[in-house]
Enzyme design. Structure first.
Site, PDB file in Angstrom:
ATOM      1  N   LYS A  54     -18.002  -1.706   3.860  1.00  0.00           N
ATOM      2  CA  LYS A  54     -17.730  -0.847   5.212  1.00  0.00           C
ATOM      3  C   LYS A  54     -19.686  -0.849   5.649  1.00  0.00           C
ATOM      4  CE  LYS A  54     -15.627   3.227   3.606  1.00  0.00           C
ATOM      5  NZ  LYS A  54     -15.258   4.770   3.450  1.00  0.00           N
ATOM      6  N   GLN A  98     -19.685   8.991   1.212  1.00  0.00           N
ATOM      7  CA  GLN A  98     -18.761   8.802   0.486  1.00  0.00           C
ATOM      8  C   GLN A  98     -18.022   9.828  -0.533  1.00  0.00           C
ATOM      9  OE1 GLN A  98     -17.171   5.825   1.305  1.00  0.00           O
ATOM     10  NE2 GLN A  98     -15.659   5.862  -0.284  1.00  0.00           N
ATOM     11  N   ASP A 121     -15.493  10.058   9.920  1.00  0.00           N
ATOM     12  CA  ASP A 121     -14.940  10.200   9.446  1.00  0.00           C
ATOM     13  C   ASP A 121     -13.977  10.914   9.895  1.00  0.00           C
ATOM     14  OD1 ASP A 121     -14.070   8.418   7.546  1.00  0.00           O
ATOM     15  OD2 ASP A 121     -16.328   9.589   6.286  1.00  0.00           O
TER      16      ASP A 121
HETATM   17  N1  GUN Z   1     -13.340   8.089  -0.386  1.00  0.00           N
HETATM   18  C1  GUN Z   1     -11.607   7.737   0.496  1.00  0.00           C
HETATM   19  N2  GUN Z   1     -11.013   7.686   1.968  1.00  0.00           N
HETATM   20  C2  GUN Z   1     -12.330   7.716   2.265  1.00  0.00           C
HETATM   21  C3  GUN Z   1     -12.765   7.494   3.288  1.00  0.00           C
HETATM   22  O1  GUN Z   1     -11.897   7.251   4.531  1.00  0.00           O
HETATM   23  N3  GUN Z   1     -14.094   8.199   3.699  1.00  0.00           N
HETATM   24  C4  GUN Z   1     -14.642   8.765   3.096  1.00  0.00           C
HETATM   25  N4  GUN Z   1     -16.179   8.748   3.610  1.00  0.00           N
HETATM   26  N5  GUN Z   1     -14.730   8.869   1.953  1.00  0.00           N
HETATM   27  C5  GUN Z   1     -13.724   7.751   1.539  1.00  0.00           C
END
Ligand code: GUN
Length: 295
Positions: A54, A98, A121
């Site tokens: 990311k 995350q 998110d």
């Molecule tokens: N863990 C698995 N997928 C995601 C996501 O799209 N965002 C975040 N923050 N954590 C995740």
């Protein structure tokens, strides 16, 4: 019939180029780049690699990212302080915590502590509620990417029978809401671990979305001939012949299903790359909204 491959990598490259152009325009107007704050707790290798990917994507798109790395045994207060610091910082437009956290029981409180206007998110209850109500909201990145993929591939959504296997907060549930809302107009069934006669449901689907997190959930006999199959699964299967010691597999028996479906996403290279692309788009959108809302 062998299904057409829905190429998430190519679509993600287009979306990332769009996000980069938007980020450059924002920089020209605002005199600063859009900013993303990332909180990573612990050293889970999968989470580490997602966060690194990311941050790299942000750099390529002209988005500044700032990482706050916390120990795996970080106390609740430490996590909440990190969120509060990013909430308060003007140059941070989006916040990403995350998941899963090392202690998943803290997730709800940490997510709720985020400024909903920075929740790129789309996990905050305010954004989840806005999505359900059909109001403008940050939409979780994976479901948003799937809708974008279906639209750009020319898949008819109006009146389509969609079956989503999996009811997670991150994928299954928000996707079911997106696809059933006005403008998408699909008829959506959500299946889960307690669903009886799963195959009877999946065999009705014009669009079948596998988001159960379990390899082999969908076999070829569960797919209606000509269906569009979207495989959201990212399962690490131990494999000593691979340099990393594992290979990735989706939730769908790809080899079998591709002989029945009209279109299918591969794993890797299908849905996965779209999640990061939509995160970039949401971050630039957050920067724009915050600037527009400024008194
Ligand atoms: N863990 C698995 N997928 C995601 C996501 O799209 N965002 C975040 N923050 N954590 C995740």
């Amino acid at each position: 019939m062998t299904a057409r491959l829905l190429d998430g990598k190519a679509l993600a490259a287009d979306l990332r180029a769009e996000a980069a152009a938007d980020a450059a325009a924002f920089l020209a107007e605002a005199g600063r780049a859009p900013g993303l704050g990332v909180i990573l707790a612990g050293d889970d290798p999968a989470s580490r690699s997602y966060v690194t990917a990311k941050e790299k994507a942000c750099a390529e798109a002209g988005i500044v990212s700032r990482e706050i790395l916390l120990p795996g045994d970080a106390a609740r207060a430490q996590l909440l302080d990190a969120v509060a610091a990013l909430n308060a910082e003007d140059a941070i437009d989006g916040i990403l915590v995350q998941l899963p956290l090392p202690d998943p029981s803290m997730e709800d409180e940490v997510i709720a502590a985020m400024d909903p206007d920075k929740d790129v998110d789309g996990f905050h209850p305010v954004n989840a509620g806005r999505l359900v109500l059909g109001l403008p909201a940050f939409v979780p990145c994976t479901p948003a990417g799937i809708v974008e993929m279906l639209r750009r591939a020319g898949v008819e959504l109006q009146g389509a029978e969609v079956v989503v296997v999996g009811r997670s907060r991150i994928v299954g549930r928000p996707l079911s809401i997106l696809l059933s809302q006005k403008g998408a107009d699909a008829t959506v069934t959500v299946c889960h671990t307690r669903t009886r006669g799963l195959a009877e449901h999946t065999r009705r689907a014009d669009i079948l979305v596998a988001a159960a997190g379990r390899p082999g959930t969908i076999t070829a006999d569960m797919v209606k001939p000509g269906a569009v199959v979207i495989d959201v699964g990212v399962n690490r299967i131990p494999d000593a012949t691979r340099p990393r010691g594992y290979r990735l597999a989706g939730d769908v028996d790809f080899g079998g299903a591709r002989e029945v479906a009209s279109a299918i996403t591969p794993v890797p290279g299908g849905v996965g790359p779209l999640t990061i692309a939509m995160l970039l788009k949401n971050t630039v959108a957050a920067a724009r909204r915050r600037r527009a809302a400024r008194p």
